[in-house]
Design an enzyme around this catalytic site. Structure first.
Site, short mmCIF file in Angstrom:
data_model
loop_
_atom_site.label_atom_id
_atom_site.label_comp_id
_atom_site.label_asym_id
_atom_site.label_seq_id
_atom_site.Cartn_x
_atom_site.Cartn_y
_atom_site.Cartn_z
CB THR A 90 5.47 -6.52 -0.54
OG1 THR A 90 6.37 -6.16 0.53
CG2 THR A 90 6.24 -6.71 -1.82
CD1 TRP A 91 2.33 -3.27 5.41
CD2 TRP A 91 1.88 -1.14 4.91
NE1 TRP A 91 1.82 -2.68 6.54
CE2 TRP A 91 1.53 -1.37 6.27
CE3 TRP A 91 1.69 0.14 4.38
CZ2 TRP A 91 1.00 -0.38 7.09
CZ3 TRP A 91 1.16 1.13 5.20
CH2 TRP A 91 0.83 0.86 6.54
CG ASP A 144 10.04 -1.73 0.35
OD1 ASP A 144 11.20 -1.46 0.74
OD2 ASP A 144 9.04 -1.59 1.06
CE1 TYR A 201 5.74 -3.06 5.84
CE2 TYR A 201 6.59 -3.69 3.69
CZ TYR A 201 6.39 -2.74 4.67
OH TYR A 201 6.84 -1.46 4.45
CE LYS A 210 10.91 -0.92 4.28
NZ LYS A 210 9.80 -1.71 3.74
CG HIS A 254 10.22 -0.81 9.15
ND1 HIS A 254 9.50 -1.93 8.85
CD2 HIS A 254 9.54 0.21 8.58
CE1 HIS A 254 8.43 -1.60 8.13
NE2 HIS A 254 8.44 -0.31 7.96
CG ASN A 290 9.43 5.46 8.76
OD1 ASN A 290 8.71 6.20 8.09
ND2 ASN A 290 9.34 4.14 8.71
CB SER A 305 -0.85 4.71 1.91
OG SER A 305 -0.80 3.45 2.55
CE LYS A 317 -1.13 -3.85 -1.99
NZ LYS A 317 -2.58 -3.58 -1.88
CB SER A 318 -0.84 -2.25 -7.64
OG SER A 318 -2.08 -2.70 -8.16
NE ARG A 370 -5.55 -0.89 -9.05
CZ ARG A 370 -6.75 -1.47 -9.08
NH1 ARG A 370 -7.61 -1.16 -10.04
NH2 ARG A 370 -7.11 -2.34 -8.16
P1 NAP Z 1 0.71 3.21 -2.10
O1 NAP Z 1 1.62 2.46 -2.96
O2 NAP Z 1 0.82 4.68 -2.01
O3 NAP Z 1 -0.80 2.91 -2.49
C1 NAP Z 1 -1.28 1.60 -2.61
C2 NAP Z 1 -2.77 1.70 -2.91
O4 NAP Z 1 -2.96 2.30 -4.19
C3 NAP Z 1 -3.44 0.36 -2.96
O5 NAP Z 1 -4.73 0.52 -2.39
C4 NAP Z 1 -3.55 0.06 -4.45
O6 NAP Z 1 -4.68 -0.76 -4.71
C5 NAP Z 1 -3.71 1.44 -5.04
N1 NAP Z 1 -3.12 1.56 -6.39
C6 NAP Z 1 -1.93 1.09 -6.82
N2 NAP Z 1 -1.71 1.43 -8.09
C7 NAP Z 1 -2.78 2.14 -8.48
C8 NAP Z 1 -3.14 2.75 -9.71
N3 NAP Z 1 -2.34 2.71 -10.77
N4 NAP Z 1 -4.35 3.41 -9.78
C9 NAP Z 1 -5.16 3.43 -8.71
N5 NAP Z 1 -4.88 2.87 -7.51
C10 NAP Z 1 -3.69 2.22 -7.41
O7 NAP Z 1 0.72 2.65 -0.59
P2 NAP Z 1 1.67 1.84 0.37
O8 NAP Z 1 1.45 0.39 0.17
O9 NAP Z 1 1.48 2.43 1.71
O10 NAP Z 1 3.17 2.22 -0.06
C11 NAP Z 1 3.90 1.47 -1.03
C12 NAP Z 1 4.97 0.60 -0.39
O11 NAP Z 1 5.86 1.37 0.39
C13 NAP Z 1 4.41 -0.42 0.63
O12 NAP Z 1 3.71 -1.47 0.02
C14 NAP Z 1 5.68 -0.79 1.35
O13 NAP Z 1 6.44 -1.71 0.57
C15 NAP Z 1 6.38 0.57 1.46
N6 NAP Z 1 6.10 1.26 2.75
C16 NAP Z 1 7.12 1.47 3.63
C17 NAP Z 1 6.89 2.07 4.85
C18 NAP Z 1 8.01 2.29 5.82
O14 NAP Z 1 7.73 2.55 7.01
N7 NAP Z 1 9.25 2.21 5.39
C19 NAP Z 1 5.60 2.52 5.18
C20 NAP Z 1 4.57 2.35 4.26
C21 NAP Z 1 4.83 1.73 3.03
P3 NAP Z 1 -4.57 -2.11 -5.61
O15 NAP Z 1 -3.59 -3.02 -4.92
O16 NAP Z 1 -5.97 -2.62 -5.61
O17 NAP Z 1 -4.10 -1.67 -6.97
#
Ligand code: NAP
Length: 324
Positions: free
Chosen positions: A21-22, A45, A50, A79, A112, A164, A214, A267-268, A273
């Site tokens: 959900t970030w 998550d 966020y 978190k 976190h 982390n 990401s 996340k999407s 997607r």
């Molecule tokens: P991610 O899930 O790796 O990537 C998200 C990106 O991918 C968005 O731009 C999304 O665009 C695109 N996307 C999603 N599904 C897709 C698909 N099937 N085909 C093509 N593109 C696609 O990035 P993230 O948000 O960094 O990581 C996921 C989650 O992990 C976060 O939202 C958060 O909840 C958690 N997180 C935790 C930490 C921590 O410190 N613990 C750090 C970073 C993230 P669209 O929305 O346009 O589809």
């Protein structure tokens, strides 16, 4: 061989595909969560940092509609933000998340980061006039961990874990009590092989964040640091394997993480997607395909979320990613 769709936790289970959900604005997130629930996601998550827990809570509560059986189907994670990393502040920060989510209990509460900002009421990312973070050098990571463990006694959260941390920090936390979940950056270029093996040895389930690389973060970082971040979804090896299975590159990346032993929280906000990212239980990567994907690991050099967007944070005594 089929792989389990859940990680077993004491008296509970965590779905191995969750919803990230970030970087989603409130109104967009509410709609996305509705699509995610229809698509079958039950693991969500979130994080205080966020600043959209209330929107997530609204969408989840609408779906639960007062039915305790439906609440039980969900696995809701949030978190403690870095500005809450002091033992006496943990209850107050937890309360903020708990109230915003508005559920009768949370499933998992994570520390976190092992590093900390100063506590500045109303500002989760406090900065000095020169743009560096207001770093709290006095933080007591073990004291914070004990405060998280104490939260379980309230019955408002069922499990606690960390995010982390590095191996040394994880082992230090385990000497007090084993975290019930470890959430770390993990994707094709940063496969976390050492941490996966340590977590396996310790019996801690690993959740992969930024599983698709990401894009929003890499675009923002590249604009500042000029580094080239390869688009994981366009890597020729990934595209070729996706074509062979008549799947999308994202599905291949997620399947690779599941077959590597982790859970993943893509996340999407796009309904197509969103559906695609959870439809990954009916195909399997072969050993040869897994080997080709595993060979793309860049280890520490593949890390994206190095917290360079928090200038000055690397000076914190618990900053986890010092190069060895
Ligand atoms: P991610 O899930 O790796 O990537 C998200 C990106 O991918 C968005 O731009 C999304 O665009 C695109 N996307 C999603 N599904 C897709 C698909 N099937 N085909 C093509 N593109 C696609 O990035 P993230 O948000 O960094 O990581 C996921 C989650 O992990 C976060 O939202 C958060 O909840 C958690 N997180 C935790 C930490 C921590 O410190 N613990 C750090 C970073 C993230 P669209 O929305 O346009 O589809």
């Amino acid at each position: 061989m089929p792989i389990p769709e859940y990680f077993a936790l004491q008296d509970n289970r965590m779905p191995r595909i969750g919803f990230g959900t970030w970087q989603a604005a409130d109104d967009v997130l509410e709609k996305a969560v509705e699509s995610a629930l229809v698509a079958g996601y039950r693991h969500f998550d979130s994080a205080r940092a966020y600043e959209n827990e209330a929107a997530l809570g609204r969408a989840l509560r609408r779906w639960i509609d007062g039915d305790p059986a439906k609440r039980k189907e969900l696995f809701v994670v949030t978190k403690l933000p870095p500005s809450g990393n002091r033992p006496d502040l943990v209850p107050e920060y937890f309360e903020g998340s708990f109230n915003d989510l508005g559920l009768d209990y949370l499933d998992l509460y994570l520390m976190h980061t092992p590093f900390a900002f100063e506590h500045v009421p109303g500002d989760l990312h406090p900065k000095n006039p020169d743009g560096t973070m207001k770093v709290d050098h006095t933080t007591d990571m073990i004291g914070v961990w004990k405060a998280l463990l104490k939260l379980k006694e309230t019955g408002r959260v069922r499990h606690v874990g960390v995010s982390n941390v590095n191996e040394e920090q994880l082992r230090r936390l385990c000497a007090v009590e084993k975290p019930e979940c470890l959430q770390i950056e993990m994707h094709l270029l940063c496969q976390q092989k050492a941490m996966i093996s340590v977590a396996k040895e310790l019996g801690i389930p690993v959740v992969a964040y930024s599983p698709l690389g990401s894009k929003a973060l890499t675009d923002a970082l590249a604009a500042k640091n000029g580094r080239v971040y390869p688009d994981l979804l366009k890597l020729p090896v990934v595209v070729k394997i996706a074509e062979a299975h008549k799947r999308t590159p994202a599905q291949v990346l997620l399947r690779h993480l599941l077959q590597s032993g982790a859970a993943a929280i893509p996340k999407s906000t796009n309904p197509t997607r969103i559906k695609q990212n959870i439809s990954i239980w009916d195909f399997e990567l072969t050993d040869e395909e897994m080997n080709a994907l595993c060979a793309l690991d860049k280890g520490e050099d593949g890390r994206i979320c190095d917290f360079s967007f928090f200038p000055g944070m690397e000076k914190h005594p618990e900053f986890p990613f010092k190069k060895q």
